[in-house]
Design a protein around this motif. Structure first.
Motif, PDB file in Angstrom:
ATOM      1  N   LEU A  18      -6.498   4.827  -3.346  1.00 34.14           N
ATOM      2  CA  LEU A  18      -6.196   3.502  -1.846  1.00 34.14           C
ATOM      3  C   LEU A  18      -5.123   3.322  -1.865  1.00 34.14           C
ATOM      4  O   LEU A  18      -4.664   3.026  -2.514  1.00 34.14           O
ATOM      5  N   GLU A  19      -4.948   4.165  -0.492  1.00 35.80           N
ATOM      6  CA  GLU A  19      -3.688   3.907  -0.271  1.00 35.80           C
ATOM      7  C   GLU A  19      -2.895   2.773   1.247  1.00 35.80           C
ATOM      8  O   GLU A  19      -3.650   2.689   2.271  1.00 35.80           O
ATOM      9  N   GLY A  20      -1.909   2.218   0.725  1.00 33.42           N
ATOM     10  CA  GLY A  20      -1.347   1.378   1.966  1.00 33.42           C
ATOM     11  C   GLY A  20      -0.262   0.545   1.709  1.00 33.42           C
ATOM     12  O   GLY A  20       0.304   1.020   0.633  1.00 33.42           O
ATOM     13  N   ALA A  21      -0.636  -1.277   2.142  1.00 33.08           N
ATOM     14  CA  ALA A  21       0.196  -1.851   1.618  1.00 33.08           C
ATOM     15  C   ALA A  21       0.100  -3.024   1.410  1.00 33.08           C
ATOM     16  O   ALA A  21      -0.951  -3.370   1.603  1.00 33.08           O
ATOM     17  N   ASP A  22       0.892  -3.678   0.554  1.00 33.60           N
ATOM     18  CA  ASP A  22       0.259  -5.440   0.556  1.00 33.60           C
ATOM     19  C   ASP A  22       0.949  -6.119   1.622  1.00 33.60           C
ATOM     20  O   ASP A  22       1.394  -5.194   2.273  1.00 33.60           O
ATOM     21  N   GLY A  23       0.895  -7.930   1.717  1.00 32.85           N
ATOM     22  CA  GLY A  23       1.223  -8.139   2.610  1.00 32.85           C
ATOM     23  C   GLY A  23       2.859  -8.341   3.685  1.00 32.85           C
ATOM     24  O   GLY A  23       3.185  -9.033   3.969  1.00 32.85           O
ATOM     25  N   GLU A  24       3.147  -7.567   2.053  1.00 33.56           N
ATOM     26  CA  GLU A  24       4.682  -7.644   2.173  1.00 33.56           C
ATOM     27  C   GLU A  24       5.202  -6.532   2.810  1.00 33.56           C
ATOM     28  O   GLU A  24       7.002  -6.028   2.706  1.00 33.56           O
ATOM     29  N   GLY A  25       4.462  -5.577   2.772  1.00 35.14           N
ATOM     30  CA  GLY A  25       4.862  -4.017   3.332  1.00 35.14           C
ATOM     31  C   GLY A  25       5.007  -3.390   2.324  1.00 35.14           C
ATOM     32  O   GLY A  25       5.536  -1.991   2.574  1.00 35.14           O
TER      33      GLY A  25
END
Length: 128
Positions: A18-25
């Motif tokens: 699972l790859e991506g970013a949190d709300g802060e980038g």
């Protein structure tokens, strides 16, 4: 250059990431090995609290225990475990404790963290 560069890393074991970013980038990359998923009868738990979850995301909008991912009848599934901010699969809300099949390239949103489902390892990719 931002993000990660995995060209020099050894190949990942067969499974899912699972790859991506949190709300802060901030970058997030969670790896879920096929063997680990097969051994986890109820699935692996993802959340904010390291003692309550198998994989953690340091994001205050992610619940302490937010989501469960596992294998059922050979298919990857996701199940919201009654999280406070909910879980979206491709923009559709997952109902708590109702498993939904996951496919490669779908997007999971946990609170403000957005993650893309990816296949890892040398196994041929499944088609929906």
């Amino acid at each position: 250059m931002s993000g990660f560069d995995d060209r020099n890393e050894p190949p990942l074991a067969e499974g899912w990431s699972l790859e991506g970013a949190d709300g802060e980038g901030r970058e997030i990359r969670l790896v879920l090995g096929e063997d680990q998923l097969a051994k986890a009868y109820l699935g692996l738990t993802i959340g904010r609290h390291p003692q309550l979850s198998d994989r953690t995301i340091d994001d205050p909008t992610v619940s302490r225990r937010h989501l469960r991912i596992g294998l059922r009848s050979g298919e990857l599934f996701a199940e919201d475990v009654n999280s406070l901010n909910g879980t979206l699969l491709d923009g559709q809300e997952l109902m708590p404790f109702q498993a939904a099949v996951l496919r490669e390239d779908q997007t999971l949103t946990l609170g403000r963290s957005v993650l893309r489902v990816r296949r890892t390892g040398d196994r041929p990719r499944r088609r929906p």
